[in-house]
Structure formats: structure tokens, C-alpha cells
Design a protein around this motif. Sequence first.
Motif, short mmCIF file in Angstrom:
data_model
loop_
_atom_site.label_atom_id
_atom_site.label_comp_id
_atom_site.label_asym_id
_atom_site.label_seq_id
_atom_site.Cartn_x
_atom_site.Cartn_y
_atom_site.Cartn_z
N GLU A 1 0.90 -1.09 -0.10
CA GLU A 1 0.07 -0.08 -0.07
C GLU A 1 0.80 1.27 0.00
OE1 GLU A 1 -2.86 -0.19 3.03
OE2 GLU A 1 -3.77 -2.10 2.38
N TYR A 2 2.03 1.22 0.73
CA TYR A 2 2.95 2.45 0.63
C TYR A 2 3.38 2.72 -0.61
CZ TYR A 2 6.73 5.29 2.54
OH TYR A 2 7.45 6.31 3.18
N SER A 3 3.69 1.70 -1.30
CA SER A 3 4.26 1.79 -2.80
C SER A 3 3.24 2.13 -3.80
CB SER A 3 4.82 0.35 -3.09
OG SER A 3 3.75 -0.47 -3.57
N LYS A 4 1.83 2.41 -3.32
CA LYS A 4 0.74 2.66 -4.22
C LYS A 4 0.72 1.40 -5.16
CE LYS A 4 1.21 7.48 -3.69
NZ LYS A 4 2.48 7.61 -2.91
N TYR A 5 0.80 0.42 -4.69
CA TYR A 5 0.83 -0.99 -5.46
C TYR A 5 1.74 -0.96 -6.86
CZ TYR A 5 -2.77 -2.95 -2.48
OH TYR A 5 -3.39 -3.39 -1.53
N LYS A 6 2.90 -0.52 -6.63
CA LYS A 6 4.08 -0.61 -7.46
C LYS A 6 4.81 -1.72 -7.23
CE LYS A 6 3.92 4.00 -9.14
NZ LYS A 6 4.68 5.75 -9.38
N ALA A 7 4.97 -2.07 -5.77
CA ALA A 7 5.60 -2.97 -5.43
C ALA A 7 5.06 -4.23 -5.81
CB ALA A 7 6.05 -3.10 -3.92
N ASP A 8 5.53 -5.66 -5.80
CA ASP A 8 5.12 -6.85 -6.34
C ASP A 8 4.64 -7.51 -5.26
OD1 ASP A 8 4.85 -9.51 -7.35
OD2 ASP A 8 5.84 -9.00 -9.03
N SER A 9 3.53 -7.86 -4.85
CA SER A 9 3.14 -8.40 -3.60
C SER A 9 3.70 -9.89 -3.82
CB SER A 9 1.51 -8.68 -3.94
OG SER A 9 1.08 -7.36 -3.77
N ARG A 10 3.87 -10.62 -4.87
CA ARG A 10 4.40 -11.93 -4.99
C ARG A 10 5.91 -11.89 -4.41
NH1 ARG A 10 4.26 -12.97 -10.86
NH2 ARG A 10 5.17 -11.03 -10.52
N ILE A 11 6.56 -10.86 -4.78
CA ILE A 11 7.99 -10.86 -4.35
C ILE A 11 7.97 -10.66 -2.73
CG2 ILE A 11 9.95 -9.52 -4.51
CD1 ILE A 11 9.53 -9.15 -7.62
N TRP A 12 7.24 -9.83 -2.53
CA TRP A 12 7.13 -9.39 -0.96
C TRP A 12 6.80 -10.61 -0.38
CZ3 TRP A 12 8.64 -6.22 2.73
CH2 TRP A 12 8.98 -5.19 2.54
N ARG A 13 5.76 -11.42 -0.73
CA ARG A 13 5.37 -12.67 0.04
C ARG A 13 6.57 -13.56 0.23
NH1 ARG A 13 1.38 -13.32 3.18
NH2 ARG A 13 3.12 -13.58 4.54
N LYS A 14 7.13 -13.91 -0.86
CA LYS A 14 8.32 -14.73 -0.69
C LYS A 14 9.38 -14.28 0.33
CE LYS A 14 7.57 -17.24 -4.92
NZ LYS A 14 7.38 -18.61 -4.32
N TYR A 15 9.72 -12.79 -0.04
CA TYR A 15 10.82 -12.35 0.97
C TYR A 15 10.39 -12.29 2.32
CZ TYR A 15 13.40 -8.36 2.65
OH TYR A 15 14.16 -7.31 3.31
N VAL A 16 9.29 -12.16 2.69
CA VAL A 16 8.82 -12.22 4.03
C VAL A 16 8.75 -13.35 4.53
CG1 VAL A 16 6.77 -11.84 5.60
CG2 VAL A 16 7.21 -9.96 3.95
N ASP A 17 8.35 -14.42 3.91
CA ASP A 17 8.14 -15.79 4.29
C ASP A 17 9.75 -16.26 4.48
OD1 ASP A 17 5.75 -15.66 4.07
OD2 ASP A 17 5.28 -16.81 2.31
N ASP A 18 10.62 -16.04 3.70
CA ASP A 18 11.92 -16.36 3.80
C ASP A 18 12.75 -15.69 4.91
OD1 ASP A 18 14.00 -18.28 2.43
OD2 ASP A 18 15.08 -16.67 2.36
N SER A 19 12.33 -14.59 5.16
CA SER A 19 13.16 -13.84 6.18
C SER A 19 13.52 -14.12 7.45
CB SER A 19 12.45 -12.24 6.24
OG SER A 19 11.28 -12.55 7.18
N PRO A 20 13.07 -14.98 7.93
CA PRO A 20 13.64 -15.65 9.17
C PRO A 20 14.82 -16.87 8.96
CG PRO A 20 11.51 -16.60 8.89
CD PRO A 20 11.48 -15.48 7.92
N THR A 21 14.66 -17.45 7.68
CA THR A 21 15.39 -18.20 7.30
C THR A 21 16.86 -17.40 6.98
OG1 THR A 21 13.86 -19.70 6.37
CG2 THR A 21 16.16 -20.13 5.46
N THR A 22 16.86 -16.25 6.40
CA THR A 22 17.95 -15.53 5.89
C THR A 22 18.74 -15.23 7.25
OG1 THR A 22 17.02 -14.80 4.00
CG2 THR A 22 18.69 -13.48 5.02
N VAL A 23 17.86 -14.68 8.32
CA VAL A 23 18.44 -14.37 9.53
C VAL A 23 19.25 -15.54 10.28
CG1 VAL A 23 18.16 -13.84 11.98
CG2 VAL A 23 16.79 -12.54 10.08
N LYS A 24 18.60 -16.67 10.24
CA LYS A 24 19.27 -17.87 10.76
C LYS A 24 20.57 -18.17 9.83
CE LYS A 24 19.67 -21.54 13.35
NZ LYS A 24 20.70 -22.38 12.48
N TRP A 25 20.37 -18.19 8.41
CA TRP A 25 21.51 -18.50 7.64
C TRP A 25 22.70 -17.71 7.81
CZ3 TRP A 25 23.97 -15.66 3.35
CH2 TRP A 25 24.66 -16.55 2.53
#
Length: 488
Positions: A79-103
Amino acid sequence: MTLTKYNSYDIVVVGTGAAGVSAALEAAQRGAKVLLLEKGRTTGGSTNYTEGLFAVDSYLQKEQGIKVSGTDVLNEEVEYSKYKADSRIWRKYVDDSPTTVKWLKDQGVKYEGVQAMGAGEATWHVYEGMGNAVIHDALLPQAQKSGVELIKSTAATKLNKDSNGKITAIQIENQATKETQTISTKAVILATGGYLNNPDMMRELTSYDTSRLIPVSSGKGTGDGLQMAWNIGAQKYNTGMAMLFGGYLKDPDEPSFKYIASHMETAAGQQPLLWVNEMGERFVNEEVIYNFSYAGNALYTQNKVYSILDQSVIDRMINKGNFMGLGVYVRRGEKLTKLQGELDAAVKANKPYIFKADSLSELASKMNLPEDKFEQTIAQYNNFCTTGTDSDFGKDAEYLVKVANGPFYGFELNVGAFCTMGGLRVSTKNEVLDNDGQVIAGLYAAGNDASGLTGDTYGPNMPGTCVGYAFYSGRNSAKNAVEYSDQK
């Protein structure tokens, strides 16, 4: 003589910031033969100056009892991006973020903890030793142990495709000797850090007044990866955005990054106090500084902007602490114990951004502002401070601090910028897409070269999303590049 040990590699990674080094290490850990290119003499790029990465539902947050909804974060950012950001990319990024921290932890990265910035969520995983330690004490040593070949002072100059449009090779050039070599490869990962340091591209692709924009970065983000990809038909997409961080002092005698930890910079450019324009008029609620991207935009609405401080508020920030910090370089509420010394030194050196006077009329004269209008602005502002009500722009009474006790200081504010984001349209696998939205087989983009994360401004409510995405997208690129190269 060749520049590299071999003439052929499974994967070539271009750039040694968070995205590039993560990509190279991940690919090597998955069994690929990897070449990592750095055009400069030093590694790490602008990642060296980063403070921490974004994540949701990490082991650190669980230990601290911090609960943040990944879906809420996704929706807020899109919403902040006025929907210029890609929701699919954000979904995968958010979901993987704890794995990245641990990695990262598994590679040797150490964390100070998790915190919020301003009114944002506690998603900022601050690491020890800044990004410099992450790259040089953890990731690069692990990459080289894993067999990654690192070549410095060597730039990538051209991508080669076959008749089917698949990447087959990359051309490289030694920066000192100009010796060239063509490297055969199954896949290339571009992680060159955007184009903030390319003045021509900034003028062409953005609306910013580059004479007022101060890049605070490694200086190597010159759009190399973008241009190579565009030259072979990659789609130019979602350019035009720089990560701004509000008021910044422009010193022609010093590198711009020197001021990022300055108490004077924090006091002059990062506080919700009083700003005036070239006509001596106040023009915005200065609390905008709490959203540094918005603050940069607000500064650009005027031809010139000055912050105004009196001795009383300077003493207050020295003895009690500032109102607003600058990331972890200068913490919010930190006592600015070096401030007076830095002010005195700048005045003595006649730095072009600072003005000091015993009276407001003298200060206006030194800044070349209309004296009557400037003094009228100060009088009205001081009245707001007395009543506790900002009738013009509604600033909170906490930040209504009078300008009444000399000596008085004025600071000309330019706009700091840390990086650009976007340029290449990518899939959720970080595959680079062509003008028809089709995958360019064997070509991947990560970090600031890839689009999909932002709109026309960076979302600072979730600090660390830029470098967090660099780590994630580097690893995501590598995972998918290895799968692709194994199929060939």
C-alpha cells in the motif's frame, strides 16, 4: 595470460555487496563453480555501511517475544508503494526472512538484537560491526572456503547470448591493465548496486535535483549491471527512486559518508525542530523527519532549506539527548557530546553549510534571507511554542522549541541518498525478464538491480528491508541459478 583461474564457470556473480556475496556463497554451498567479480579494489560496496536487516518471525524475535504479522507487513509495504511493489515478491521475501537471519548466523554473523525505528515495527535485526563485519568477517571468508573465486579490480562489461536468447558468456576487463577476457558460463547474477553514483543516469531516470542530492554510499553504484542487461533486451522497469534520508550537510572538502555519524549532522539535519526556505518561511511540519523518505521529498519542494537552532536547544541535545537519531550511527535520545566542538570547528573552517550569528537579523543576512520575513517567521513560531499549538502545520507540542537564545545557527540542508532501487524487472525467482515479460534464460538480478520492492519512495517503517532483500534475493537468485545450470 588470463584474468581468472578458469575460462568457464557454472555461475558468475557481479558485485560483492550483500546480494553478490550471498549469491556466490549460496551457489558454492549448492555445489556450483562460482566466479565473483568486484570492479573496485575493496569489497562490500554500500553494504559495509548498513546496520541491520528486516525480518519477520525470526528466532531472535521469538526469543524477545516480538510478534509481527508477515501479511500485515506485506500489505503495509505494498500500500505504501501505491501497489507499484510486487506482492508476490514481498510474500516470498517475508516468508523467507527468518531463514535468512538464521543463515547469516550460521555463517558467523553476530546480532545486537531486534528493534524498531521511530513508530515502526520491531523488525530491524541489527548486527554487530555493521555490514562491514557481515561481509568481511563472515560471508566472504565462508565463500572463499567454499571455493568461490574472487577477482577484484575487474569489471563486467558485456553479456553474451546464443541464438535462443540464453546467456552463454560474460566479458570482463581488468580496471588497471584493460586486459579483457570472455568467460563461458551457464548463468550470471547481477548484483551491482543500482545507479546512484551515475550522474547521467540519475538525471535521465529520476526527477531529483542532482545538484542537491548527496550520495552517501560506496560510490560504485554506477548502473553497470543494468546497462549490460538493457543492452541485451532486459526490460527497463520501475526506475526513478532513490532511498532518501532527509537533511544532509554538503561539505566539498570531505567524503559524504564522513558525516553520517556526526553529531552536528544529526542536530542540523535530523531533528523535528525549525526549517525555513529561501524566503525565510516555514513550509512543513518538521516531524516529517521521522519518515526520512518523506523528509527528502519535503525538502525538494523548496529551492533551498535551512534548519535553525539556538544555543538553548543545542545545550539541551548535548546534556539531555537528541529528539531523533540517525539509525544506529547516532541513537535516538543519545547525548550529542561532540556537538559543540563540531559546530565550533565548522564555523572556524568557514564550512559553506553553517552560519552563526549573535542576532536573528544577522543570521538572516548571512544566509541571504529577507530579514523582515525571517524574523516574522521566528516570532510566529515562538508564539506557537508558547501556546503549545502549531496553528500552521500541527506539529506536536513536544517539538515546539523556541528559537530565542543566541548565538543562533543556520544550516543549509541538502538531501542525502543511500541507494537507488529497481531497474530490471524480475520474476519471483529473480530471473530477469525481457520487454515481453519473458525470462532471459540464465540471467538473474538481485539487490538494488532488481525491481519489485518499492514504489516511488522507500518504506522506512520497516528499516533494513533494502539490505534484507539484498541478502534474500542474492540467495534466491543463486538457488534458482544452480537449479537452472544443473539442467543444462
